[in-house]
Structure formats: C-alpha cells, structure tokens
Design a protein around this motif. Structure first.
Motif, PDB file in Angstrom:
ATOM      1  N   LEU A 188      -3.579  -1.958 -11.387  1.00  0.00           N
ATOM      2  CA  LEU A 188      -2.707  -2.973 -11.978  1.00  0.00           C
ATOM      3  C   LEU A 188      -2.783  -4.297 -11.220  1.00  0.00           C
ATOM      4  N   GLU A 189      -2.943  -4.253  -9.908  1.00  0.00           N
ATOM      5  CA  GLU A 189      -3.147  -5.487  -9.149  1.00  0.00           C
ATOM      6  C   GLU A 189      -4.466  -6.149  -9.546  1.00  0.00           C
ATOM      7  N   GLN A 190      -5.492  -5.344  -9.784  1.00  0.00           N
ATOM      8  CA  GLN A 190      -6.773  -5.882 -10.255  1.00  0.00           C
ATOM      9  C   GLN A 190      -6.590  -6.557 -11.617  1.00  0.00           C
ATOM     10  N   ARG A 191      -5.833  -5.914 -12.487  1.00  0.00           N
ATOM     11  CA  ARG A 191      -5.552  -6.503 -13.805  1.00  0.00           C
ATOM     12  C   ARG A 191      -4.920  -7.882 -13.660  1.00  0.00           C
ATOM     13  N   ASP A 192      -4.064  -8.035 -12.654  1.00  0.00           N
ATOM     14  CA  ASP A 192      -3.362  -9.300 -12.446  1.00  0.00           C
ATOM     15  C   ASP A 192      -4.177 -10.296 -11.635  1.00  0.00           C
ATOM     16  N   GLY A 193      -5.414  -9.922 -11.304  1.00  0.00           N
ATOM     17  CA  GLY A 193      -6.294 -10.829 -10.576  1.00  0.00           C
ATOM     18  C   GLY A 193      -6.124 -10.818  -9.078  1.00  0.00           C
ATOM     19  N   ASN A 194      -5.345  -9.854  -8.561  1.00  0.00           N
ATOM     20  CA  ASN A 194      -5.086  -9.789  -7.111  1.00  0.00           C
ATOM     21  C   ASN A 194      -6.053  -8.786  -6.471  1.00  0.00           C
ATOM     22  N   ILE A 195      -7.307  -9.209  -6.315  1.00  0.00           N
ATOM     23  CA  ILE A 195      -8.339  -8.292  -5.825  1.00  0.00           C
ATOM     24  C   ILE A 195      -8.042  -7.832  -4.408  1.00  0.00           C
ATOM     25  N   ARG A 196      -7.574  -8.740  -3.581  1.00  0.00           N
ATOM     26  CA  ARG A 196      -7.286  -8.383  -2.194  1.00  0.00           C
ATOM     27  C   ARG A 196      -6.196  -7.301  -2.131  1.00  0.00           C
ATOM     28  N   ARG A 197      -5.103  -7.505  -2.868  1.00  0.00           N
ATOM     29  CA  ARG A 197      -4.020  -6.516  -2.868  1.00  0.00           C
ATOM     30  C   ARG A 197      -4.484  -5.201  -3.490  1.00  0.00           C
ATOM     31  N   ALA A 198      -5.277  -5.298  -4.554  1.00  0.00           N
ATOM     32  CA  ALA A 198      -5.800  -4.086  -5.198  1.00  0.00           C
ATOM     33  C   ALA A 198      -6.628  -3.279  -4.212  1.00  0.00           C
ATOM     34  N   ARG A 199      -7.480  -3.964  -3.481  1.00  0.00           N
ATOM     35  CA  ARG A 199      -8.327  -3.279  -2.498  1.00  0.00           C
ATOM     36  C   ARG A 199      -7.475  -2.637  -1.395  1.00  0.00           C
ATOM     37  N   ALA A 200      -6.417  -3.338  -0.986  1.00  0.00           N
ATOM     38  CA  ALA A 200      -5.538  -2.794   0.053  1.00  0.00           C
ATOM     39  C   ALA A 200      -4.872  -1.503  -0.412  1.00  0.00           C
ATOM     40  N   MET A 201      -4.450  -1.479  -1.687  1.00  0.00           N
ATOM     41  CA  MET A 201      -3.826  -0.270  -2.223  1.00  0.00           C
ATOM     42  C   MET A 201      -4.805   0.906  -2.240  1.00  0.00           C
ATOM     43  N   LEU A 202      -6.031   0.635  -2.700  1.00  0.00           N
ATOM     44  CA  LEU A 202      -7.024   1.712  -2.760  1.00  0.00           C
ATOM     45  C   LEU A 202      -7.453   2.159  -1.370  1.00  0.00           C
ATOM     46  N   SER A 203      -7.476   1.230  -0.433  1.00  0.00           N
ATOM     47  CA  SER A 203      -7.813   1.593   0.940  1.00  0.00           C
ATOM     48  C   SER A 203      -6.776   2.555   1.507  1.00  0.00           C
ATOM     49  N   ARG A 204      -5.499   2.277   1.251  1.00  0.00           N
ATOM     50  CA  ARG A 204      -4.435   3.173   1.706  1.00  0.00           C
ATOM     51  C   ARG A 204      -4.545   4.531   1.028  1.00  0.00           C
ATOM     52  N   ALA A 205      -4.835   4.521  -0.265  1.00  0.00           N
ATOM     53  CA  ALA A 205      -4.957   5.788  -1.002  1.00  0.00           C
ATOM     54  C   ALA A 205      -6.101   6.632  -0.454  1.00  0.00           C
ATOM     55  N   SER A 206      -7.197   5.987  -0.084  1.00  0.00           N
ATOM     56  CA  SER A 206      -8.380   6.718   0.376  1.00  0.00           C
ATOM     57  C   SER A 206      -8.162   7.391   1.724  1.00  0.00           C
ATOM     58  N   ARG A 207      -7.158   6.936   2.472  1.00  0.00           N
ATOM     59  CA  ARG A 207      -6.896   7.513   3.795  1.00  0.00           C
ATOM     60  C   ARG A 207      -5.947   8.702   3.749  1.00  0.00           C
ATOM     61  N   GLN A 208      -5.436   9.023   2.561  1.00  0.00           N
ATOM     62  CA  GLN A 208      -4.476  10.118   2.430  1.00  0.00           C
ATOM     63  C   GLN A 208      -5.176  11.425   2.090  1.00  0.00           C
ATOM     64  N   HIS A 209      -4.455  12.525   2.352  1.00  0.00           N
ATOM     65  CA  HIS A 209      -4.947  13.833   1.905  1.00  0.00           C
ATOM     66  C   HIS A 209      -4.775  13.910   0.389  1.00  0.00           C
ATOM     67  N   ILE A 210      -5.812  14.273  -0.330  1.00  0.00           N
ATOM     68  CA  ILE A 210      -5.763  14.378  -1.785  1.00  0.00           C
ATOM     69  C   ILE A 210      -6.021  15.833  -2.157  1.00  0.00           C
ATOM     70  N   SER A 211      -5.059  16.433  -2.855  1.00  0.00           N
ATOM     71  CA  SER A 211      -5.164  17.861  -3.176  1.00  0.00           C
ATOM     72  C   SER A 211      -5.259  18.066  -4.677  1.00  0.00           C
ATOM     73  N   THR A 212      -5.318  19.320  -5.070  1.00  0.00           N
ATOM     74  CA  THR A 212      -5.386  19.661  -6.495  1.00  0.00           C
ATOM     75  C   THR A 212      -4.078  19.345  -7.203  1.00  0.00           C
TER      76      THR A 212
END
Length: 263
Positions: A188-212
């Motif tokens: 949604l941040e990408q949709r709004d043109g906020n690439i930096r914030r969008a990347r920050a959100m995905l960076s945080r998500a990638s550092r978490q444990h992701i389960s089924t």
C-alpha cells in the motif's frame, strides 16, 4: 515416564523457545522415539509441528496432552485452541468450528476471537469474518493486533485500500513484527508512491519468523522486497531525497520557562 525421552524433550523445548524450530523438531522427534510423555513437551512438540506444517503430528500431540492426567487445567484451554487451529489447517472445518464455539463460552479471550475471526475469513466467509472481528474489536479489545490485521486483510481483498491501510497501520503500532500487516502495508505504501517506506516495511517483514500460520510466505516477502529494492535503487538522488523522512522541527526556546509546558 521415560527419562531419556523427556530429556530429549527438554533439549527440544529450549531450542523451540529460542526460535530454532528445525533443531527443536529434530529433538522432539527423537524424544517421541524414546517415549517422551511430559505434557509440557508434548504440547511444545504440537506447537512446533503446527508452525512447521506437520499438522497430523500436531493434532496427535494436542490430543495426547489433553488426555494426559497430569496436564494442568490451566493449560488445557490453550491446547484446545491449538487443536482447533490444527483441525482448520487439516481441513476438518466442522470439527474446528465446533471446538472454537465451545472455546468462546469456556475461554473467552483475544486469542480465541482472533483465531476464529481469521478462520472464518480463510474458509471464505468474508462478510461473517468482517462482522465478527468488528464486533469483537468493539466489545472485547479494540487494540487486538490479530483482529485488526484480519479486518485489514478483508478490506484489502475488497479493494477498500485506504481502510485496509488504516487497520494494518494500527496493528503494527501495537505489534511491530506482524508479518502479514507489514507485507500489505509495504504494497500500500508502494501504491501511494512511498518506495522508501514500502521497502522499510518489507525489510522488517523479511526479518521475522514466517510460519504456515501466516497468510504470506517467505518467498512472497522476499520477492516483493527485491522488487522494491530495485525500484528504490532506480530513483534519482533528488527523488531519494524527497522520500527521506523529514526531521522534526526544532523546539522554540522561551524566556519564560512555563511556556515550555504548554502543549
């Protein structure tokens, strides 16, 4: 009681709570081979298997824990909740919903409401899921991050993206490691043109444990993060500067010290 089996269970449990799930699984399975039978380790094994996707073994572990004479009453409802989630993941929907509805009466809690609210969404009862979660947020706990995330996902699926963003944002304010909310906020941040914030959100998500139990996979998160990284790298220096977070204005100084207390 098997001393050796429960010793392996203890090894597994400490790896489990340390987040080393694959190592925990290895020791839990070894413990089961050697007769592991302490309710604490059987339940822990069930949780680990649920998160790793071995739902049949998870179901067996929760059933054994509930049937064990030494399982404390205080722990039984948590195991019933985990069993209800496991039954959902196994596709045993009627049994899962029946157990959830029993838990609503016996163990009213954010954990039960949040889990059932998401199950209703997952099985395709979108309107029921929305009304259920909104009602529980209003009546029980308006700050529950799981229910906020689920409502965000419903609005996202419906294309009501501004509402979705509002709920996802509230969810991560309360619990900042919610993978699903972070992932969708990035989109949604990408949709709004906020690439930096969008990347920050995905960076945080990638550092978490992701389960089924998450609605997104690690592959989805990493693929989106890579896309945003490339988009950010392609920005001009001026565009990057425009997306940089703005510094807060410096506080004014006053000769009268009481002025500093006015808001």
């Amino acid at each position: 009681m098997s001393f050796v089996g429960n010793l392996y269970g203890r090894y597994a449990y400490f790896r489990h709570i340390g987040g080393r799930m694959e190592q925990a699984k290895k020791f839990y399975l070894k413990g089961l081979e050697k007769g592991m039978d302490k309710p604490k380790y059987l339940s822990g094994c069930g949780v680990a298997m649920l998160r790793l996707g071995d739902f049949e073994l998870a179901k067996e572990m929760f059933q054994k824990t509930l049937a064990h004479p030494k399982t404390p009453e205080a722990h039984k409802n948590a195991n019933r909740l985990n069993l209800a989630v496991t039954l959902w993941k196994l596709g045993e929907i009627d049994e899962s919903l029946q157990l959830f509805h029993q838990l609503e009466e016996d163990y009213p809690s954010a954990a039960v409401y949040g889990s059932l609210g998401y199950v209703l969404l997952d099985i395709g009862w979108e309107e029921e899921a929305l009304q259920y979660n909104l009602k529980r947020l209003e009546e029980y706990d308006e700050t529950d991050p799981v229910m906020l995330d689920t409502v965000g996902q419903i609005y996202y699926r419906r294309g009501e993206l501004d509402k979705a963003k509002e709920y996802f944002s509230e969810a991560v304010k309360i619990k900042n490691n919610l993978v699903d909310s972070l992932y969708y906020l990035g989109i949604l941040e990408q949709r709004d043109g906020n690439i930096r914030r969008a990347r920050a959100m995905l960076s945080r998500a990638s550092r978490q444990h992701i389960s089924t139990l998450n609605t997104v996979t690690r592959e989805m998160v990493e693929e989106k993060f890579k896309e945003l990284d490339e988009l950010y790298d392609a920005l001009s220096p001026e565009e990057k500067e425009a997306q940089a977070p703005k510094s807060a204005p410096k506080a004014q100084t006053h000769s009268d010290p009481t002025q500093k207390l006015k808001f």
